[in-house]
Motif scaffolding. Structure first.
Motif, PDB file in Angstrom:
ATOM      1  N   PHE A  90       0.821  -1.205   0.000  1.00  0.00           N
ATOM      2  CA  PHE A  90       0.000   0.000   0.000  1.00  0.00           C
ATOM      3  C   PHE A  90       0.860   1.262   0.000  1.00  0.00           C
ATOM      4  O   PHE A  90       0.498   2.270  -0.616  1.00  0.00           O
ATOM      5  CB  PHE A  90      -0.968  -0.006   1.182  1.00  0.00           C
ATOM      6  N   ALA A  91       2.011   1.201   0.664  1.00  0.00           N
ATOM      7  CA  ALA A  91       2.940   2.338   0.623  1.00  0.00           C
ATOM      8  C   ALA A  91       3.433   2.570  -0.804  1.00  0.00           C
ATOM      9  O   ALA A  91       3.566   3.722  -1.253  1.00  0.00           O
ATOM     10  CB  ALA A  91       4.121   2.090   1.562  1.00  0.00           C
ATOM     11  N   GLU A  92       3.678   1.500  -1.535  1.00  0.00           N
ATOM     12  CA  GLU A  92       4.079   1.628  -2.941  1.00  0.00           C
ATOM     13  C   GLU A  92       2.953   2.229  -3.773  1.00  0.00           C
ATOM     14  O   GLU A  92       3.193   3.064  -4.669  1.00  0.00           O
ATOM     15  CB  GLU A  92       4.477   0.251  -3.483  1.00  0.00           C
ATOM     16  N   ILE A  93       1.720   1.831  -3.492  1.00  0.00           N
ATOM     17  CA  ILE A  93       0.571   2.354  -4.230  1.00  0.00           C
ATOM     18  C   ILE A  93       0.464   3.862  -4.048  1.00  0.00           C
ATOM     19  O   ILE A  93       0.122   4.592  -4.990  1.00  0.00           O
ATOM     20  CB  ILE A  93      -0.719   1.644  -3.782  1.00  0.00           C
TER      21      ILE A  93
ATOM     22  N   LYS B 282       6.015   3.558   7.299  1.00  0.00           N
ATOM     23  CA  LYS B 282       5.342   2.679   6.332  1.00  0.00           C
ATOM     24  C   LYS B 282       3.819   2.777   6.470  1.00  0.00           C
ATOM     25  O   LYS B 282       3.105   2.826   5.470  1.00  0.00           O
ATOM     26  CB  LYS B 282       5.803   1.226   6.522  1.00  0.00           C
ATOM     27  N   MET B 283       3.308   2.806   7.693  1.00  0.00           N
ATOM     28  CA  MET B 283       1.859   2.878   7.874  1.00  0.00           C
ATOM     29  C   MET B 283       1.327   4.239   7.422  1.00  0.00           C
ATOM     30  O   MET B 283       0.264   4.321   6.792  1.00  0.00           O
ATOM     31  CB  MET B 283       1.480   2.615   9.326  1.00  0.00           C
ATOM     32  N   GLU B 284       2.059   5.303   7.698  1.00  0.00           N
ATOM     33  CA  GLU B 284       1.630   6.618   7.212  1.00  0.00           C
ATOM     34  C   GLU B 284       1.599   6.661   5.688  1.00  0.00           C
ATOM     35  O   GLU B 284       0.687   7.219   5.084  1.00  0.00           O
ATOM     36  CB  GLU B 284       2.567   7.700   7.742  1.00  0.00           C
ATOM     37  N   ALA B 285       2.605   6.053   5.080  1.00  0.00           N
ATOM     38  CA  ALA B 285       2.640   6.000   3.614  1.00  0.00           C
ATOM     39  C   ALA B 285       1.489   5.161   3.071  1.00  0.00           C
ATOM     40  O   ALA B 285       0.854   5.514   2.067  1.00  0.00           O
ATOM     41  CB  ALA B 285       3.975   5.440   3.143  1.00  0.00           C
TER      42      ALA B 285
END
Length: 383
Positions: free
Chosen positions: A300-303, A316-319
């Protein structure tokens, strides 16, 4: 890395003006007696004119079946098959969005396998090759021109069944941006969100592979680049080209990797309330993404990056949460309804719809393990 296989026998042709320059040539490979499957919207927009001119110029015989409704029924499939049998069709041409393409797939099955379309509900129930199928999409969203699936509604029990077979893969996908340049803005928006949902769900689910990841990632980048401009002006050929190709890439991705909870839940929304498929997906997508984050944080961070977010300095969670925000911002810009209640869904149907959704194999590969109570919760927070 997941075990995977990849198979796509469909020939893909992309060209501005491809219907005029390539359709007759591609059709003649398979025969010269064509059942054209379409719908009233395509007919009303005049999109069949170029198809007919292409066939008339070389003497290809054809008959048009255009009585396809949104969320098409088993009855419609059987009527289309009967129309093909009446003319001894040697090839089926679908001109339209997902509904005509699904009906064309169903008719092509019946014309060589016989029986009733209900006989083929499920995976790998089609025993023999179908009649050759050529697809000319007129919406940029479903990707049905490159998938092995057809979704047909059983009206009597409000159930959208999925037929899946390699035999359902079309022989040719003919992409002509002119054919997606006249759709209403609301249809362009909903179909674009359908394509985005395909790309995201196939990217984060449990059976994604490097091949489907590559296809889904590029589809997301192109949707971010082109969807707003396409909704603003469908006559923008560059934007129309970007969206029709993005839709195709996302279609290939989910045709191999399947999807997730959004699509499992969208099908009963169509069956119970006739909600357009793209609209159902769009409303559900950010809610299901937010619930799924803990199952695929890195992806999801990549998305978020694919959808234009700067995640520098974020955890990572914020991203990952930024990916949800990006989808919500896109929906607002293209004026997608925000809730299921806005499109006529009634809360009392949620328990039955949840049971229906759990019948989908897509639930099993969703990145977060899902129960019927979870589906009920996701429906409720989407109301």
């Amino acid at each position: 890395m997941n075990t995977f296989s990849y198979y796509l026998p469909t020939k893909i042709v992309f060209e501005v003006g491809a219907v005029k320059s390539k359709l007759a040539e591609e059709t003649k490979i398979f025969g010269e007696n064509v059942l054209i499957v379409s719908d009233p919207g395509v007919v009303g927009a005049g999109l069949l004119k170029s198809v007919e001119e292409a066939y008339q110029s070389v003497g290809i015989k054809y008959s048009i079946f255009s009585d396809v409704e949104p969320n098409p029924s088993t009855e419609t499939v059987m009527k289309a098959a009967a129309a093909g049998e009446q003319i001894n069709a040697t090839v089926v041409l679908a001109v339209g969005g997902g509904s005509p393409i699904d009906v064309a797939k169903g008719a092509a099955i019946i014309l060589t396998n016989g029986g009733h379309i209900n006989d083929y509900n499920g995976i790998n129930k089609v025993q023999k090759p179908t009649l050759p199928l050529i697809c000319v999409p007129t919406t940029a969203g479903t990707g049905s021109e490159v998938t092995p699936f057809a979704v047909i509604t059983q009206r009597e029990n409000k159930y959208k069944m999925t037929i899946g077979s390699p035999y359902c893969l079309p022989k040719v996908a003919l992409l002509d941006p002119y054919m997606v340049s006249t759709v209403p803005s609301k249809v362009a928006a909903a179909c674009g969100m359908d394509a985005l949902t395909h790309a995201i769900e196939s990217y984060v689910n449990k059976v994604a592979s490097p091949i489907t990841d590559a296809l889904g990632a590029q589809a997301m980048r192109m949707i971010h680049q082109h969807l707003r401009a396409y909704v603003a002006d469908r006559g923008n050929i560059e934007a129309a080209s970007g969206m029709i190709v993005a839709s195709l890439l996302a279609g290939i991705a989910f045709g191999v990797a399947r999807l997730g909870n959004v699509h499992a839940m969208a099908h009963p929304l169509g069956g119970f309330f006739d909600v357009p498929h793209g609209v159902a997906n769009a409303i559900l997508l950010p809610k299901v993404m937010a619930w799924n984050l803990i199952g695929a944080i890195d992806k999801f961070a990549e998305i978020a990056v694919f959808l234009g977010k700067n995640i520098h300095g974020l955890s990572k969670m914020e991203a990952a949460r930024a990916a949800v925000a990006a989808v919500e911002e896109l929906m607002a810009d293209i004026e997608i309804p925000k809730s299921l209640s806005e499109v006529g869904v009634k809360e009392e149907a949620i328990p039955a719809m949840a049971i229906d959704a759990m019948k989908s194999g897509n639930v099993l590969i969703n990145p977060r393990t899902t129960s019927v109570k979870d589906i009920e919760y996701l429906f409720r927070i989407s109301m």
